[in-house]
Design a protein around this motif. Structure first.
Motif, short mmCIF file in Angstrom:
data_model
loop_
_atom_site.label_atom_id
_atom_site.label_comp_id
_atom_site.label_asym_id
_atom_site.label_seq_id
_atom_site.Cartn_x
_atom_site.Cartn_y
_atom_site.Cartn_z
N ALA A 161 0.82 -1.22 -0.20
CA ALA A 161 -0.12 0.05 -0.07
C ALA A 161 0.99 1.37 -0.07
O ALA A 161 0.49 2.24 -0.68
CB ALA A 161 -0.81 -0.03 1.22
N ALA A 162 1.97 1.11 0.79
CA ALA A 162 2.93 2.45 0.89
C ALA A 162 3.44 2.60 -0.53
O ALA A 162 3.54 3.61 -0.87
CB ALA A 162 3.78 2.05 1.79
N VAL A 163 3.97 1.48 -1.10
CA VAL A 163 4.66 1.97 -2.44
C VAL A 163 3.55 2.43 -3.54
O VAL A 163 3.94 3.35 -4.40
CB VAL A 163 4.99 0.44 -2.96
N ALA A 164 2.33 1.89 -3.47
CA ALA A 164 1.45 2.20 -4.52
C ALA A 164 0.88 3.75 -4.29
O ALA A 164 0.86 4.46 -5.19
CB ALA A 164 0.05 1.29 -4.28
N LYS A 165 1.05 4.03 -2.94
CA LYS A 165 0.46 5.35 -2.44
C LYS A 165 1.50 6.44 -3.04
O LYS A 165 1.41 7.35 -3.62
CB LYS A 165 0.16 5.54 -1.12
N ALA A 166 2.77 6.15 -2.63
CA ALA A 166 3.88 7.00 -3.17
C ALA A 166 3.94 6.98 -4.68
O ALA A 166 4.24 7.99 -5.19
CB ALA A 166 5.36 6.26 -2.61
N CYS A 167 3.77 5.97 -5.50
CA CYS A 167 3.90 6.06 -6.86
C CYS A 167 2.59 7.10 -7.31
O CYS A 167 2.75 7.93 -8.19
CB CYS A 167 3.44 4.74 -7.62
N ILE A 168 1.30 7.06 -6.84
CA ILE A 168 0.24 7.87 -7.39
C ILE A 168 0.84 9.36 -6.91
O ILE A 168 0.59 10.18 -7.76
CB ILE A 168 -0.90 7.46 -6.47
N ALA A 169 1.32 9.41 -5.80
CA ALA A 169 1.71 10.77 -5.49
C ALA A 169 2.69 11.55 -6.23
O ALA A 169 3.08 12.74 -6.52
CB ALA A 169 2.36 10.84 -3.89
N GLN A 170 3.51 10.60 -6.90
CA GLN A 170 4.61 10.82 -7.74
C GLN A 170 4.09 11.04 -9.19
O GLN A 170 5.02 11.07 -10.32
CB GLN A 170 5.85 10.20 -7.70
N GLY A 171 2.75 10.84 -9.52
CA GLY A 171 2.25 10.75 -10.73
C GLY A 171 2.29 9.59 -11.78
O GLY A 171 2.36 9.53 -12.77
N VAL A 172 2.17 8.44 -10.58
CA VAL A 172 2.13 7.08 -11.69
C VAL A 172 1.18 6.36 -11.16
O VAL A 172 1.12 5.83 -10.01
CB VAL A 172 3.56 6.40 -11.44
N ILE A 173 0.09 5.79 -11.91
CA ILE A 173 -1.02 5.09 -11.34
C ILE A 173 -0.87 3.76 -11.48
O ILE A 173 -0.57 3.27 -12.63
CB ILE A 173 -2.45 5.62 -12.04
N VAL A 174 -0.44 3.17 -10.22
CA VAL A 174 -0.54 1.47 -10.33
C VAL A 174 -1.66 1.03 -9.21
O VAL A 174 -2.25 1.79 -8.53
CB VAL A 174 1.05 1.11 -9.59
N LEU A 175 -1.93 -0.18 -9.64
CA LEU A 175 -3.03 -0.97 -8.88
C LEU A 175 -2.43 -2.06 -8.25
O LEU A 175 -1.65 -2.76 -8.53
CB LEU A 175 -4.10 -1.51 -9.94
N THR A 176 -3.00 -2.17 -6.91
CA THR A 176 -2.84 -3.25 -6.12
C THR A 176 -3.81 -4.27 -6.62
O THR A 176 -4.86 -4.10 -7.02
CB THR A 176 -2.84 -3.11 -4.73
N VAL A 183 9.80 5.20 -11.10
CA VAL A 183 9.18 5.95 -9.99
C VAL A 183 8.94 4.72 -8.88
O VAL A 183 8.93 4.71 -7.93
CB VAL A 183 7.92 6.70 -10.38
N VAL A 184 8.40 3.46 -9.41
CA VAL A 184 7.98 2.40 -8.68
C VAL A 184 9.40 2.03 -8.06
O VAL A 184 9.18 1.73 -6.83
CB VAL A 184 7.55 1.13 -9.59
N ALA A 185 10.37 1.92 -8.71
CA ALA A 185 11.51 1.47 -8.05
C ALA A 185 11.98 2.57 -6.87
O ALA A 185 12.52 1.92 -5.78
CB ALA A 185 12.79 1.44 -9.07
N ALA A 186 11.99 3.65 -7.11
CA ALA A 186 12.15 4.88 -6.11
C ALA A 186 11.28 4.49 -4.90
O ALA A 186 11.70 4.76 -3.78
CB ALA A 186 12.37 6.16 -6.77
N ALA A 187 10.09 4.47 -5.20
CA ALA A 187 9.08 4.06 -4.32
C ALA A 187 9.31 3.05 -3.30
O ALA A 187 9.35 3.06 -1.97
CB ALA A 187 7.66 3.99 -4.75
N LEU A 188 9.76 2.14 -3.81
CA LEU A 188 10.00 0.71 -3.02
C LEU A 188 11.44 1.27 -2.34
O LEU A 188 11.34 0.84 -1.11
CB LEU A 188 10.55 -0.44 -3.98
N ALA A 189 12.43 1.79 -3.09
CA ALA A 189 13.70 1.88 -2.15
C ALA A 189 13.21 3.02 -1.15
O ALA A 189 13.81 2.70 0.14
CB ALA A 189 14.41 2.65 -3.30
N ALA A 190 12.52 3.84 -0.99
CA ALA A 190 12.05 4.90 -0.06
C ALA A 190 11.28 4.10 0.92
O ALA A 190 11.36 4.71 2.21
CB ALA A 190 11.54 6.05 -0.63
N ALA A 191 10.46 3.12 0.67
CA ALA A 191 9.54 2.45 1.61
C ALA A 191 10.14 1.67 2.76
O ALA A 191 11.12 1.15 2.46
CB ALA A 191 8.57 1.69 0.93
#
Ligand code: PLZ
Length: 463
Positions: free
Chosen positions: A413-428, A455-463
């Motif tokens: 959920a944290a990764v998906a939320k971070a992606c959306i905040a960065q302008g990438v729509i991903v679905l869980t 963006v997904v990779a960066a969100a995962l690294a930051a999570a």
């Protein structure tokens, strides 16, 4: 005809308060562009209006309101351009507002909008049925019937199988998803959010264990034996009208059954007078790098349910299958006011043309290579990604606690939320909510797909 010729006419464009692209479809700049934080003020206003006016049960993934979409982007009310890696849940496979669909819809909507196919039939419905009979797996005689939504198609497939066999029981699988109506809620496995508090559910629905190689560690033959034993002992072929299964599960977590599982189940059905229904509502129409996912596994279903990608975003669904099964329902036994609406049929004929003639299957395979390589590299470097799986442009990553292998829904959920905040729509997705699925429109340019994955990779690294 160029893309611009079929763009939304000026008088139909949605005005946004900010300067920015107002054209829909393929004329949109293919870029990720954040001009506000997500959500921006206009979207926030609309999210607030939504909360006040729309039933709380109808959720949303991204807190933005769309004004245009095409290629690989969705533009929001503040002028942000977000990368779309979900295609509105596997619907806009050929791209949003595809010019051929727009042209077909515009032409049809000016001719007539509705007669009701059961009152005064029209050619486009018949042509969609012919196309589905031709492109679905198997060269046996087939017939089709059209409906409005995936759930309605599933309901009708069950009706038809019951009428044909004179039997009542239906087997669905662990992690399966088939819809939100009463019968399809019963077929759907997951309680929260789909079923909880909404019972009682339809009777004569039974559940069998699925092949889930990442978690059950069984080969396909063993997993099928286990499932067939449950079906034989707990239901019995004499009572069983149909087995329904998604060849690759969608909402359940993009679970790809082990090799041999689906053919063994289909073979058992054939030997026991049970209708084998493939629910290809999410997997259908080039998504998996084959026109239908059944082809990935070499199975020929008796009935196949389709929807989503079929009409480029317009609501349409179908049941297609063996003519003798499809014809089991008496005249007048199937139908509905809107099923096979002429505008949706015009869109479907245009979309099917694109699927067959514009390289969509090849494009899905190319996207599959990019997704698999990029997510595979992430997995190799990060033990929190337990599994990367899927076919074609339907790929997912399952997130786990590396110490225990237990599902990690909060990381997901944290990764998906971070992606959306960065302008990438991903679905869980996933029974345990620990899967991020990638279902990009096949019209997404490679560089945009790569940027989305960065963006997904960066969100995962930051999570
Ligand atoms: N069968 C395999 O994937 C719809 C549901 C989203 P409808 N999946 C997205 C949600 O939360 O409601 C789906 C599916 C499979 C059936 C359906 C149902 O299709 O068009 O949503 O009714």
């Amino acid at each position: 005809m160029t893309a611009t010729d079929t763009a939304v006419p000026a008088e139909n464009r949605v005005d946004t308060p900010l300067a920015g692209p107002t054209l829909g479809g393929p004329t949109l700049p293919q870029e990720r562009r954040l001009v506000t934080s997500i959500p921006g003020p206009r979207s926030q206003e609309l999210v607030d209006r939504k909360a006040a006016a729309v039933a709380a049960g109808v959720g949303h993934t991204a807190p933005v309101h769309a004004v245009a979409a095409g290629g690989g982007v969705i533009v929001d009310a503040d002028g942000n351009s977000l990368i779309d890696l979900g295609s509105g849940i596997a619907v806009t496979t050929i791209g949003n507002a595809h010019p051929k669909v727009v042209a077909a819809v515009q032409e049809q909507v000016a001719q007539f909008t509705h007669t009701c196919f059961m009152i005064a039939p029209y050619e486009s419905y018949v042509a969609v049925a012919e196309a589905l009979n031709r492109i679905t797996p198997g060269d046996h005689a087939k017939k089709s019937a059209l409906f409005n939504s995936g759930a309605e198609a599933v309901e009708n497939a069950v009706k038809i199988a019951r009428k044909f066999t004179g039997k009542q029981a239906v087997v669905a699988f662990d992690h399966g998803y088939h819809g939100r109506t009463n019968l399809t809620m019963a077929l759907t496995a997951k309680s929260m959010p789909y079923k909880s508090g909404f019972g009682p559910f339809a009777s004569e629905i039974y559940r069998a264990p699925l092949s889930y190689p990442f978690r059950d560690r069984l080969d396909g033959v063993m997993a099928a034996k286990k499932a067939i034993s449950v079906i034989e002992k707990q239901v019995g072929a004499d009572n069983l009208a149909a087995v329904i299964i998604e060849p690759i599960q969608g909402e359940g977590g993009f679970i790809v059954p082990a090799d041999g599982f689906l053919p063994a189940i289909a073979e058992w059905c054939r030997a026991n007078g049970v209708v084998f229904i493939a629910d290809e509502i999410q997997t259908g129409f080039a998504r998996t790098g084959e026109m239908f996912a059944s082809e990935v596994f070499g199975v020929v279903p008796d009935l196949i349910t389709t929807a989503k990608g079929i009409a480029g975003g317009l609501p349409l669904a179908a049941v297609t299958g063996r003519a003798e099964i499809m014809d089991a329902a008496h005249a007048g036994g199937l139908g509905g006011t809107y099923g096979g609406n002429p505008i949706a049929c015009a869109a479907a004929l245009a979309a099917i043309d694109v699927f067959e003639n514009d390289g969509m299957i090849e494009r899905a395979r190319e996207i599959g290579v990019i997704l698999t390589e990029r997510l595979g590299a992430l997995q190799a470097a990060d033990p929190r990604i337990g599994d990367v799986r899927g076919h074609g442009a339907m790929i997912a990553a399952e997130f786990v606690d590396p110490a225990t292998g237990e599902p990690d829904a909060s990381l997901t959920a944290a990764v998906a939320k971070a992606c959306i905040a960065q302008g990438v729509i991903v679905l869980t997705c996933g029974t345990y909510g620990n899967v991020i699925r990638f279902l990009p429109p096949l019209s997404i340019p490679d560089d945009l797909l790569h940027e989305g994955l960065d963006v997904v990779a960066a969100a995962l690294a930051a999570a």
